[in-house]
Enzyme design. Structure first.
Site: not given
Length: 237
Positions: A93, A191
């Site tokens: 990310c 994630h």
């Protein structure tokens, strides 16, 4: 016996959201399950990044910590030297965006990255939040990826990288692809944590560091994968 595996977790005080620290624990566990001792080095943003690690990991975070993390990594230079030496890296990310040439700051302003990946990122119009499933580049011989994304990034891949996967469900890079891979670097928006949901991805990183791996019992990992993929792909259907 394989010498001790060095796992470096970069800036847990700045970039460690949505369970990303779990990636470190999964790598350690899967190394030890194969008889390989592993040591985790937690490198805070006030510390120098060691250059002799085997696998480096960096996670997600908010805009200001991302900008600060990028600034400190550029000045430090340890990660860049480690990658040049041949170390492996998983960047998630915000950490993924930092590895490129530029990313969008809190007001959308361009912020320089580390240029370890041939990518550029900017802020998109809408936040991508939710489950993500993607089919991996066949060259990597990995099963479908599963994870959770929460970001506003749009990432453009340059000719120096290839897409890690193509999205079935979710946004990923914003163009039908998710993440990228170049050499021993993997960048992703996943994630979950990503390696708990995708043990084969963890084993790919381990194999880059220590060579071919014997199989281990993946029953519990597979249960998690089956549950999440059934939920996501079932919703799509």
């Amino acid at each position: 016996m394989q010498s001790e595996l060095s796992i470096v977790w970069i800036y847990p005080d700045l970039l460690s959201t949505y369970g990303d620290q779990g990636n470190v624990l999964v790598l350690e566990q899967r190394a030890r399950a194969r008889g390989v001792p592993a040591r985790i080095h937690y490198v805070r943003s006030s510390d120098p990044v060691p250059q002799q690690g085997d696998i480096y990991l960096i996670g997600g975070g908010e805009d200001r910590p991302q900008i600060l993390g990028a600034e400190r990594l550029r000045k430090d230079g340890g990660l860049q030297l480690a990658i040049a030496r041949g170390a492996a890296l998983l960047a998630v990310c915000a950490g993924y965006q930092i590895m490129g040439s530029v990313f969008g700051g809190e007001e959308g302003q361009p912020v320089p990255g580390l240029e370890l990946l041939d990518i550029s990122s900017r802020r998109g119009e809408q936040r991508a939040v939710g489950e993500l499933a993607a089919e991996v580049d066949p060259v990597l011989r990995l099963p479908t990826l599963t994870g959770f994304e929460n970001h506003m990034g749009v990432t453009q891949l340059g000719p120096g990288v290839r897409a890690l996967s193509r999205t079935i469900v979710g946004t990923g890079n914003g163009d039908g692809t998710e993440g990228c891979v170049a050499g021993k670097i993997i960048g992703t928006y996943l994630h979950g944590p990503a390696l708990a949901r995708n043990p084969a991805l963890a084993d790919l990183l381990l194999s880059w560091a220590i060579g071919p791996l014997p199989p281990v019992n993946d029953e519990w990992y597979q249960r998690l994968r089956d549950e999440r993929l059934a939920a996501v792909l079932g919703e799509q259907a």
